[in-house]
Motif scaffolding. Structure first.
Motif, short mmCIF file in Angstrom:
data_model
loop_
_atom_site.label_atom_id
_atom_site.label_comp_id
_atom_site.label_asym_id
_atom_site.label_seq_id
_atom_site.Cartn_x
_atom_site.Cartn_y
_atom_site.Cartn_z
N LEU A 143 0.83 -1.20 0.00
CA LEU A 143 0.00 0.00 0.00
C LEU A 143 0.86 1.24 0.00
CD1 LEU A 143 -2.81 1.22 0.12
CD2 LEU A 143 -2.71 1.06 2.63
N GLY A 144 1.97 1.19 0.76
CA GLY A 144 2.86 2.35 0.83
C GLY A 144 3.49 2.66 -0.51
N VAL A 145 3.81 1.61 -1.29
CA VAL A 145 4.41 1.84 -2.60
C VAL A 145 3.50 2.67 -3.48
CG1 VAL A 145 5.03 0.65 -4.76
CG2 VAL A 145 5.90 -0.20 -2.57
N LYS A 146 2.20 2.39 -3.44
CA LYS A 146 1.25 3.13 -4.27
C LYS A 146 1.17 4.60 -3.89
CE LYS A 146 0.05 -0.55 -6.58
NZ LYS A 146 0.50 -0.68 -8.00
N ARG A 147 1.50 4.90 -2.62
CA ARG A 147 1.38 6.28 -2.13
C ARG A 147 2.64 7.10 -2.38
NH1 ARG A 147 -1.46 4.80 3.71
NH2 ARG A 147 -3.57 4.41 2.89
N ILE A 148 3.74 6.44 -2.72
CA ILE A 148 4.98 7.17 -2.96
C ILE A 148 4.91 7.86 -4.30
CG2 ILE A 148 7.48 6.95 -3.28
CD1 ILE A 148 7.40 4.47 -1.52
N THR A 149 5.14 9.16 -4.29
CA THR A 149 5.10 9.94 -5.54
C THR A 149 6.34 10.79 -5.74
OG1 THR A 149 3.94 11.75 -4.39
CG2 THR A 149 2.58 10.07 -5.50
N ALA A 150 7.15 10.99 -4.70
CA ALA A 150 8.32 11.86 -4.80
C ALA A 150 9.38 11.23 -5.70
CB ALA A 150 8.90 12.11 -3.42
N PRO A 151 9.98 12.00 -6.61
CA PRO A 151 11.05 11.47 -7.45
C PRO A 151 12.24 11.03 -6.59
CG PRO A 151 10.22 13.54 -8.32
CD PRO A 151 9.64 13.40 -6.94
N GLY A 152 12.99 10.04 -7.08
CA GLY A 152 14.18 9.59 -6.38
C GLY A 152 14.18 8.09 -6.20
N PHE A 153 15.09 7.60 -5.35
CA PHE A 153 15.24 6.19 -5.07
C PHE A 153 14.68 5.90 -3.68
CE2 PHE A 153 18.33 7.10 -8.32
CZ PHE A 153 18.39 5.95 -9.10
N HIS A 154 13.75 4.97 -3.60
CA HIS A 154 13.10 4.63 -2.33
C HIS A 154 13.46 3.20 -1.98
CE1 HIS A 154 10.67 8.33 -2.70
NE2 HIS A 154 10.70 8.05 -4.00
N ALA A 155 14.29 3.05 -0.93
CA ALA A 155 14.88 1.75 -0.59
C ALA A 155 13.89 0.84 0.12
CB ALA A 155 16.11 1.96 0.27
N ASP A 156 13.93 -0.44 -0.29
CA ASP A 156 13.19 -1.48 0.42
C ASP A 156 14.14 -2.33 1.26
OD1 ASP A 156 10.74 -3.15 0.90
OD2 ASP A 156 11.97 -4.66 -0.12
N GLY A 157 15.44 -2.29 0.89
CA GLY A 157 16.44 -3.09 1.57
C GLY A 157 16.95 -4.21 0.71
N GLY A 158 18.15 -4.70 1.01
CA GLY A 158 18.73 -5.79 0.22
C GLY A 158 19.06 -5.41 -1.19
N GLY A 159 19.26 -4.10 -1.48
CA GLY A 159 19.61 -3.63 -2.81
C GLY A 159 18.42 -3.29 -3.68
N LEU A 160 17.19 -3.51 -3.19
CA LEU A 160 15.99 -3.23 -3.98
C LEU A 160 15.51 -1.80 -3.75
CD1 LEU A 160 13.67 -4.22 -5.84
CD2 LEU A 160 12.47 -4.96 -3.76
N TYR A 161 15.22 -1.11 -4.85
CA TYR A 161 14.75 0.28 -4.78
C TYR A 161 13.56 0.46 -5.74
CZ TYR A 161 19.14 1.61 -2.48
OH TYR A 161 20.20 1.72 -1.60
N LEU A 162 12.69 1.38 -5.36
CA LEU A 162 11.68 1.90 -6.26
C LEU A 162 12.20 3.22 -6.79
CD1 LEU A 162 8.85 1.89 -7.60
CD2 LEU A 162 8.02 3.10 -5.57
N ARG A 163 12.43 3.29 -8.09
CA ARG A 163 12.98 4.51 -8.69
C ARG A 163 11.87 5.25 -9.41
NH1 ARG A 163 17.38 4.65 -13.64
NH2 ARG A 163 17.38 6.92 -13.98
#
Length: 410
Positions: A12-32
């Motif tokens: 649910l939090g992923v859907k709410r992220i709108t700011a540009p940049g790299f958003h870390a989940d951990g273990g090298g995984l990011y939402l860009r």
């Protein structure tokens, strides 16, 4: 070394992220997030350099799947494999595999071996048999992906009806796939091999009962069938009308190419590598057959293209397509080849043409060697008159029967 924090994000939090940049989940995984694009990426270090591996768009890949992809990437890095290079190698392999279709490999095999074969006709026979029976099902498949089930799809359709042909086709498929294995284009057992493989799935030729051939369609019924075919759609009906009008074999009609047709002279020349006798056969085209060709001319794809193309580019119609057209027009119990018998019976019972003219029209060899030695020509002019009369019979008799009621049934 501090413990890495993982699974920081929520679906649910992923859907709410709108700011540009790299958003870390951990273990090298990011939402860009950048320029409106939302991508899952994996960060790793390779030979002291920071690298980014694109997993895919967030709209297509959920958080759980992205984490699994990141886990696989971590294992690859641990084992000394660069995920980016691995993807590029996999893509290149797929491109190579896509180019190694059965059709392409079969042609390479023939080119590689035809020099040692006994004649040019043998190479043509190889290609014709594969084109007729194997290419419709296997032609577009990469050789690496062909299975026993694929080979059975080809063979089961002809194994009982044409055992000799089916055995040759099986052997040729086996040879092509063996060539592909030697070239490192496929791995594993040969799915067309007989011993220890198809031997357990198909009956041997010696156990196959002789085929009970269906009755030939009576020539008296052919005009009505031609009327039904004229009202039908599809290349199958057109090809069958053309076959009946020219009294040719199924393989000759289905394999007819525009380069064999001379519309100005009304002549179709079937090359020797496509005839049963191995000799060139000239066929005078009646007006009704020429009308079919003129209707199809705007659809011509290439100077040497098929007149009656199948569903796949470069492949002819299947024998099944003509059989279905005949069944729809004349009912059960008749074979396409039986249409030639109908023509022969009509010649004998309804015309005064000599036997040799009818036999030559059917491209039959003269069993009398002495007589054949004196008959040097192909009786083209006489056959032209015969074929025109045959076409008139086929295209007018049905209409006459409809206009004049049969006595006692008016």
């Amino acid at each position: 070394m501090p413990k890495q924090i993982r699974d920081r994000l929520t679906a649910l939090g992923v859907k709410r992220i709108t700011a540009p940049g790299f958003h870390a989940d951990g273990g090298g995984l990011y939402l860009r997030i950048e320029d409106g694009r939302r991508l899952w990426v994996f960060r790793f270090t390779w030979q002291t350099k920071r690298c980014w591996f694109v997993i895919g768009p967030e709209r297509d890949i959920g958080l759980a799947d992205a984490r699994e992809q990141a886990r696989l990437c971590r294992l690859m890095v641990r084992d000394g494999v660069n995920p980016i290079e691995a993807r590029q190698a996999d893509k290149a392999a797929r491109q190579i595999e896509a180019g190694q279709t059965f059709d392409a490999v079969a042609r390479r095999y023939i080119t590689a071996h035809e020099a040692r074969w006994r004649s040019v006709k043998h190479a043509a026979d190889w290609l014709n048999s594969l084109t007729m029976y194997a290419f419709p099902a296997l032609g577009a498949k990469p050789v690496a992906s062909i299975t026993i089930a694929d080979v059975l799809d080809v063979l089961e359709a002809i194994w009982r009806e044409k055992p000799e042909t089916a055995a040759r086709v099986r052997g040729r498929i086996e040879a092509v796939l063996g060539y592909a294995s030697a070239m490192k284009w496929r791995e594993g057992p040969n799915p067309a091999a007989w011993q220890g493989n198809l031997k357990h799935l198909l009956p041997p030729k010696s156990d196959i009962a002789p085929v009970q051939h269906f009755a030939a369609i009576p020539y008296a019924d052919l005009p009505a069938a031609m009327t039904a075919l004229s009202n039908a759609d599809g290349f199958g009906a057109l090809a069958l009308r053309f076959l009946i009008l020219t009294a040719t074999r199924s393989s000759e009609a289905r394999g007819c190419r525009w380069s064999e047709i001379d519309l100005d002279k009304g002549l179709w020349t079937v090359p020797g590598d496509r005839t049963k006798s191995g000799r060139e056969h000239r066929i005078p085209l009646p007006k009704a057959a020429l009308a079919i060709l003129h209707d199809l001319k705007p659809l011509q794809r290439a100077p040497d293209g098929l007149v009656f193309p199948g569903g796949r580019l470069g492949s002819p119609l299947s024998d099944v397509a003509l059989s279905k057209a005949l069944k729809a027009a004349a009912g059960e119990g008749f074979t396409v080849h039986g249409c030639r018998s109908g023509f022969r019976d009509w010649c004998a019972e309804m015309t005064a043409y000599p036997r040799e003219i009818a036999e030559t029209a059917l491209a039959h060899s003269n069993p009398d060697k002495t007589e054949a030695a004196y008959q040097r020509g192909d009786l083209l002019d006489k056959r032209r008159r015969l074929m025109e009369e045959w076409a008139v019979y086929l295209t007018t008799t049905a209409r006459t029967a409809e206009a004049v009621p049969i006595r006692g049934h008016a």
